[in-house]
Design a protein around this motif. Structure first.
Motif, PDB file in Angstrom:
ATOM      1  N   VAL A 112       0.859  -1.186   0.000  1.00 37.21           N
ATOM      2  CA  VAL A 112       0.000   0.000   0.000  1.00 37.21           C
ATOM      3  C   VAL A 112       0.893   1.232   0.000  1.00 37.21           C
ATOM      4  CG1 VAL A 112      -1.919  -1.119   1.213  1.00 37.21           C
ATOM      5  CG2 VAL A 112      -0.138   0.053   2.528  1.00 37.21           C
ATOM      6  N   ASP A 113       0.342   2.351  -0.377  1.00 40.76           N
ATOM      7  CA  ASP A 113       1.057   3.631  -0.324  1.00 40.76           C
ATOM      8  C   ASP A 113       0.151   4.613   0.410  1.00 40.76           C
ATOM      9  OD1 ASP A 113       2.686   5.823  -0.668  1.00 40.76           O
ATOM     10  OD2 ASP A 113       2.215   6.092  -2.781  1.00 40.76           O
ATOM     11  N   LEU A 114       0.225   4.592   1.735  1.00 39.80           N
ATOM     12  CA  LEU A 114      -0.641   5.410   2.573  1.00 39.80           C
ATOM     13  C   LEU A 114       0.212   6.202   3.558  1.00 39.80           C
ATOM     14  CD1 LEU A 114      -3.394   2.778   3.474  1.00 39.80           C
ATOM     15  CD2 LEU A 114      -3.586   4.614   1.785  1.00 39.80           C
ATOM     16  N   PRO A 115      -0.204   7.434   3.890  1.00 43.15           N
ATOM     17  CA  PRO A 115       0.556   8.227   4.862  1.00 43.15           C
ATOM     18  C   PRO A 115       0.254   7.799   6.301  1.00 43.15           C
ATOM     19  CG  PRO A 115      -1.335   9.473   4.120  1.00 43.15           C
ATOM     20  CD  PRO A 115      -1.327   8.192   3.312  1.00 43.15           C
ATOM     21  N   LEU A 116       1.192   8.057   7.187  1.00 41.93           N
ATOM     22  CA  LEU A 116       0.990   7.872   8.614  1.00 41.93           C
ATOM     23  C   LEU A 116       1.942   8.792   9.349  1.00 41.93           C
ATOM     24  CD1 LEU A 116       2.694   4.659  10.037  1.00 41.93           C
ATOM     25  CD2 LEU A 116       3.235   5.583   7.796  1.00 41.93           C
ATOM     26  N   GLU A 117       1.684   8.950  10.638  1.00 44.04           N
ATOM     27  CA  GLU A 117       2.551   9.762  11.488  1.00 44.04           C
ATOM     28  C   GLU A 117       3.216   8.852  12.504  1.00 44.04           C
ATOM     29  OE1 GLU A 117       1.462  13.884  13.009  1.00 44.04           O
ATOM     30  OE2 GLU A 117       1.373  12.699  14.868  1.00 44.04           O
ATOM     31  N   ILE A 118       4.508   9.052  12.736  1.00 39.90           N
ATOM     32  CA  ILE A 118       5.240   8.203  13.668  1.00 39.90           C
ATOM     33  C   ILE A 118       5.965   9.050  14.703  1.00 39.90           C
ATOM     34  CG2 ILE A 118       5.599   6.502  11.826  1.00 39.90           C
ATOM     35  CD1 ILE A 118       8.584   7.371  11.892  1.00 39.90           C
ATOM     36  N   ARG A 119       6.190   8.448  15.869  1.00 42.33           N
ATOM     37  CA  ARG A 119       7.048   9.022  16.907  1.00 42.33           C
ATOM     38  C   ARG A 119       7.993   7.918  17.362  1.00 42.33           C
ATOM     39  NH1 ARG A 119       5.181  13.590  20.185  1.00 42.33           N
ATOM     40  NH2 ARG A 119       3.330  14.564  19.259  1.00 42.33           N
ATOM     41  N   LEU A 120       9.286   8.137  17.184  1.00 45.32           N
ATOM     42  CA  LEU A 120      10.271   7.153  17.625  1.00 45.32           C
ATOM     43  C   LEU A 120      10.459   7.274  19.132  1.00 45.32           C
ATOM     44  CD1 LEU A 120      12.977   7.595  14.838  1.00 45.32           C
ATOM     45  CD2 LEU A 120      11.039   6.009  14.883  1.00 45.32           C
ATOM     46  N   ILE A 121      10.612   6.124  19.784  1.00 46.42           N
ATOM     47  CA  ILE A 121      10.799   6.090  21.235  1.00 46.42           C
ATOM     48  C   ILE A 121      12.164   5.487  21.530  1.00 46.42           C
ATOM     49  CG2 ILE A 121       9.885   5.212  23.421  1.00 46.42           C
ATOM     50  CD1 ILE A 121       7.134   5.163  22.083  1.00 46.42           C
ATOM     51  N   SER A 122      12.981   6.211  22.264  1.00 42.65           N
ATOM     52  CA  SER A 122      14.343   5.766  22.543  1.00 42.65           C
ATOM     53  C   SER A 122      14.349   4.620  23.540  1.00 42.65           C
ATOM     54  CB  SER A 122      15.179   6.923  23.094  1.00 42.65           C
ATOM     55  OG  SER A 122      14.769   7.242  24.414  1.00 42.65           O
ATOM     56  N   ALA A 123      15.513   3.999  23.706  1.00 42.73           N
ATOM     57  CA  ALA A 123      15.651   2.907  24.676  1.00 42.73           C
ATOM     58  C   ALA A 123      15.392   3.393  26.090  1.00 42.73           C
ATOM     59  CB  ALA A 123      17.053   2.304  24.571  1.00 42.73           C
ATOM     60  N   PRO A 130       6.799  14.221  16.256  1.00 47.37           N
ATOM     61  CA  PRO A 130       6.026  13.570  15.195  1.00 47.37           C
ATOM     62  C   PRO A 130       6.727  13.708  13.849  1.00 47.37           C
ATOM     63  CG  PRO A 130       4.632  15.011  16.521  1.00 47.37           C
ATOM     64  CD  PRO A 130       6.044  15.311  16.895  1.00 47.37           C
ATOM     65  N   MET A 131       6.728  12.637  13.076  1.00 42.20           N
ATOM     66  CA  MET A 131       7.303  12.651  11.735  1.00 42.20           C
ATOM     67  C   MET A 131       6.333  12.000  10.756  1.00 42.20           C
ATOM     68  SD  MET A 131      11.347  11.697  12.266  1.00 42.20           S
ATOM     69  CE  MET A 131      11.029  10.133  13.084  1.00 42.20           C
ATOM     70  N   LYS A 132       6.282  12.573   9.545  1.00 44.14           N
ATOM     71  CA  LYS A 132       5.454  11.999   8.491  1.00 44.14           C
ATOM     72  C   LYS A 132       6.226  10.871   7.801  1.00 44.14           C
ATOM     73  CE  LYS A 132       2.191  15.061   9.095  1.00 44.14           C
ATOM     74  NZ  LYS A 132       0.881  14.675   9.706  1.00 44.14           N
ATOM     75  N   ALA A 133       5.503   9.811   7.463  1.00 46.40           N
ATOM     76  CA  ALA A 133       6.107   8.690   6.745  1.00 46.40           C
ATOM     77  C   ALA A 133       5.054   8.097   5.821  1.00 46.40           C
ATOM     78  CB  ALA A 133       6.628   7.643   7.725  1.00 46.40           C
ATOM     79  N   ARG A 134       5.480   7.150   4.984  1.00 49.41           N
ATOM     80  CA  ARG A 134       4.542   6.470   4.098  1.00 49.41           C
ATOM     81  C   ARG A 134       4.705   4.975   4.247  1.00 49.41           C
ATOM     82  NH1 ARG A 134       1.798  10.005   1.189  1.00 49.41           N
ATOM     83  NH2 ARG A 134       0.678   8.315   0.159  1.00 49.41           N
ATOM     84  N   MET A 135       3.573   4.297   4.248  1.00 49.11           N
ATOM     85  CA  MET A 135       3.593   2.842   4.353  1.00 49.11           C
ATOM     86  C   MET A 135       4.117   2.213   3.072  1.00 49.11           C
ATOM     87  SD  MET A 135      -0.045   1.901   6.107  1.00 49.11           S
ATOM     88  CE  MET A 135      -0.916   3.156   7.074  1.00 49.11           C
ATOM     89  N   VAL A 136       4.792   1.079   3.249  1.00 53.86           N
ATOM     90  CA  VAL A 136       5.233   0.246   2.137  1.00 53.86           C
ATOM     91  C   VAL A 136       4.296  -0.945   1.995  1.00 53.86           C
ATOM     92  CG1 VAL A 136       7.114  -1.187   1.242  1.00 53.86           C
ATOM     93  CG2 VAL A 136       7.616   0.951   2.443  1.00 53.86           C
TER      94      VAL A 136
END
Length: 229
Positions: A112-123, A130-136
């Protein structure tokens, strides 16, 4: 293959995570195997979405799923009694004699090619911006997205998805399972980050799966139409 019966001790081990459920369309409740004896399986009391342990109903029969590497297995258990280990509730169940491979349509991945928002969480647990990304690709159990930085497997990622038709906003924690560069020889590297979803209500998982099957049907119909022109 589905329907093949396997010895319990060849599959089940202490420390494995489990999912209990009553029927295929209902919610699933996470648990973990604490220990096994010759006749008994001892597990953490399953919890609901709020993290509250479920009430024990002795002699009730439950379905159970366990993930081993890339395969899922299904078995049934009969509840016996409940005890305490410190502050933790523990269930004692009859040890299933056999388990069988389980083909879960939730884990069918579709491009799929759909947008989503992600937040990386450290160890250390720090939540990133928040960062924009696209699904593969996407499945009922996780997804893969493209990012211009690597993420260490095992770390958590907070996802917000509002691009899947007729589902609405999905906020879910996920855990990174793989991180691979798309083109290792490129000057500016980009990565495919594969993640598994944390808890999702079964109803949401079912709607994702229904959407993915509609995408597959549409592509098959389009390919057939183009071939027939």
């Amino acid at each position: 293959m589905a329907g093949e019966l396997l010895r319990t001790r060849d599959i089940l081990k202490a420390g494995q995570t489990l999912e209990f459920y009553v029927d295929e369309e209902g919610d699933r409740y996470p648990s973990r195997i604490l220990s096994m004896t010759e006749k008994e399986l001892i597990v953490l009391a399953p919890v609901d979405q709020a993290g509250v342990p479920l009430a024990l109903n002795p002699q009730m029969e439950l379905n159970c799923l366990v993930q081993v590497k890339d395969e899922q297995y299904k078995f049934q258990i009969v509840l016996r009694n409940e005890s305490k280990r410190g502050r933790v509730s523990v269930w004692h169940t009859a040890l299933p004699e056999k388990v069988e491979p389980f083909q879960n349509r939730s884990f069918v991945r579709v491009e799929v090619d759909l947008p989503l928002e992600i937040r990386l969480i450290s160890a250390e647990g720090a939540i990133g911006r928040p960062m924009k990304a696209r699904m593969v690709d996407l499945s009922g159990g996780g997804l893969c997205f493209e990012l211009n930085q690597s993420v260490e497997p095992g770390l958590q990622v907070a996802l917000q998805i509002n691009s899947i038709p007729e589902i609405g906003i999905i906020d879910v924690m996920s855990r990174v399972r793989r991180c691979k560069p798309i083109n290792p020889k490129a000057v500016y590297l980009k990565y495919h980050i594969g993640v598994d979803f944390g808890y999702l209500p079964r109803s949401v998982t079912n709607r994702i799966v229904h959407y993915l099957f509609s995408v597959q049907r549409s592509r098959i119909n389009k390919a057939a139409w183009l071939k027939g022109r």
